[in-house]
Design a protein around this motif. Structure first.
Motif, PDB file in Angstrom:
ATOM      1  N   GLU A  23       1.123  -1.688   0.009  1.00 32.23           N
ATOM      2  CA  GLU A  23       0.374  -0.291   0.187  1.00 32.23           C
ATOM      3  C   GLU A  23       0.610   1.552   0.137  1.00 32.23           C
ATOM      4  N   ALA A  24       2.099   1.464   0.303  1.00 34.47           N
ATOM      5  CA  ALA A  24       3.189   2.497   0.660  1.00 34.47           C
ATOM      6  C   ALA A  24       3.453   2.750  -0.422  1.00 34.47           C
ATOM      7  N   MET A  25       3.367   1.448  -1.146  1.00 36.14           N
ATOM      8  CA  MET A  25       4.385   2.043  -2.284  1.00 36.14           C
ATOM      9  C   MET A  25       3.486   1.855  -3.437  1.00 36.14           C
ATOM     10  N   ALA A  26       2.391   1.722  -3.281  1.00 43.43           N
ATOM     11  CA  ALA A  26       1.633   1.673  -4.470  1.00 43.43           C
ATOM     12  C   ALA A  26       0.872   3.807  -4.012  1.00 43.43           C
ATOM     13  N   SER A  27       0.927   4.323  -3.094  1.00 38.21           N
ATOM     14  CA  SER A  27       0.770   4.677  -2.745  1.00 38.21           C
ATOM     15  C   SER A  27       1.369   6.353  -2.659  1.00 38.21           C
ATOM     16  N   GLY A  28       2.822   5.748  -2.405  1.00 37.91           N
ATOM     17  CA  GLY A  28       3.650   6.901  -1.932  1.00 37.91           C
ATOM     18  C   GLY A  28       3.949   6.897  -0.960  1.00 37.91           C
ATOM     19  N   VAL A  29       2.371   6.658   0.381  1.00 35.22           N
ATOM     20  CA  VAL A  29       2.352   7.560   1.610  1.00 35.22           C
ATOM     21  C   VAL A  29       2.373   6.052   2.504  1.00 35.22           C
ATOM     22  N   ILE A  30       3.088   6.505   4.006  1.00 34.69           N
ATOM     23  CA  ILE A  30       2.995   5.981   5.042  1.00 34.69           C
ATOM     24  C   ILE A  30       1.829   7.147   6.272  1.00 34.69           C
ATOM     25  N   THR A  31       0.847   6.870   6.572  1.00 35.80           N
ATOM     26  CA  THR A  31       0.550   7.706   7.975  1.00 35.80           C
ATOM     27  C   THR A  31       1.476   6.817   9.273  1.00 35.80           C
ATOM     28  N   LYS A  32       1.432   8.040   9.297  1.00 40.34           N
ATOM     29  CA  LYS A  32       1.552   7.902  11.060  1.00 40.34           C
ATOM     30  C   LYS A  32       0.718   6.361  12.135  1.00 40.34           C
ATOM     31  N   GLY A  33       0.126   6.166  11.983  1.00 38.71           N
ATOM     32  CA  GLY A  33      -0.475   5.001  12.622  1.00 38.71           C
ATOM     33  C   GLY A  33      -0.071   3.760  12.463  1.00 38.71           C
ATOM     34  N   GLU A  34       0.045   3.694  10.536  1.00 41.62           N
ATOM     35  CA  GLU A  34       1.022   2.184  10.036  1.00 41.62           C
ATOM     36  C   GLU A  34       2.076   2.550  10.375  1.00 41.62           C
ATOM     37  N   VAL A  35       3.180   3.194  10.971  1.00 38.70           N
ATOM     38  CA  VAL A  35       4.480   3.580  11.607  1.00 38.70           C
ATOM     39  C   VAL A  35       4.275   3.147  13.046  1.00 38.70           C
ATOM     40  N   ALA A  36       3.361   3.470  13.384  1.00 34.43           N
ATOM     41  CA  ALA A  36       2.969   3.097  14.945  1.00 34.43           C
ATOM     42  C   ALA A  36       2.930   1.615  14.841  1.00 34.43           C
ATOM     43  N   TRP A  37       2.088   1.147  14.128  1.00 33.44           N
ATOM     44  CA  TRP A  37       1.876  -0.143  14.034  1.00 33.44           C
ATOM     45  C   TRP A  37       2.888  -1.080  13.864  1.00 33.44           C
ATOM     46  N   VAL A  38       4.050  -0.654  12.869  1.00 30.10           N
ATOM     47  CA  VAL A  38       5.394  -1.667  12.241  1.00 30.10           C
ATOM     48  C   VAL A  38       6.081  -1.365  13.536  1.00 30.10           C
ATOM     49  N   THR A  39       6.117  -0.242  14.278  1.00 26.76           N
ATOM     50  CA  THR A  39       6.785  -0.246  15.872  1.00 26.76           C
ATOM     51  C   THR A  39       6.410  -0.983  16.752  1.00 26.76           C
ATOM     52  N   CYS A  40       5.544  -1.007  17.029  1.00 29.18           N
ATOM     53  CA  CYS A  40       4.671  -1.864  17.792  1.00 29.18           C
ATOM     54  C   CYS A  40       4.847  -3.486  17.539  1.00 29.18           C
ATOM     55  N   HIS A  41       4.488  -3.981  16.292  1.00 24.61           N
ATOM     56  CA  HIS A  41       4.801  -5.121  15.996  1.00 24.61           C
ATOM     57  C   HIS A  41       6.601  -5.909  16.111  1.00 24.61           C
ATOM     58  N   GLN A  42       7.466  -4.720  15.686  1.00 27.54           N
ATOM     59  CA  GLN A  42       8.555  -4.928  15.245  1.00 27.54           C
ATOM     60  C   GLN A  42       9.413  -6.474  15.876  1.00 27.54           C
ATOM     61  N   ASP A  43       8.890  -7.035  17.311  1.00 23.65           N
ATOM     62  CA  ASP A  43       9.224  -7.851  18.093  1.00 23.65           C
ATOM     63  C   ASP A  43       8.647  -9.174  17.148  1.00 23.65           C
ATOM     64  N   ASP A  44       7.747  -8.937  16.215  1.00 20.56           N
ATOM     65  CA  ASP A  44       6.920 -10.561  16.308  1.00 20.56           C
ATOM     66  C   ASP A  44       7.152 -10.842  14.763  1.00 20.56           C
TER      67      ASP A  44
END
Length: 74
Positions: A23-44
């Motif tokens: 989605e980020a590649m297609a739109s060229g945009v990543i949302t603040k919530g998506e960055v937070a999601w990546v950060t939240c789940h990075q240990d998994d």
């Protein structure tokens, strides 16, 4: 002196990192919530997902993907 402690992650894992990346590649945009999601789940993340997250970070660093919001398509 009190330190501010962030609460434990309360977001769920309804999306996959692959879906977010596409989605980020297609739109060229990543949302603040998506960055937070990546950060939240990075240990998994498995090794492949870790590589995808690093690539996403590099694309943001070089300006290929911008932090912002996506408007719904009409």
């Amino acid at each position: 002196m009190h330190r501010h402690v962030e609460p434990a992650c309360t977001c769920n894992r309804l999306m996959s990192l692959g879906e977010l990346f596409l989605e980020a590649m297609a739109s060229g945009v990543i949302t603040k919530g998506e960055v937070a999601w990546v950060t939240c789940h990075q240990d998994d993340f498995n090794r492949t997902e870790e590589a995808v997250a690093q690539r996403l970070g590099r694309l943001m660093d070089e300006g290929s993907i911008q932090l912002g919001c996506r408007l719904p398509s009409a």
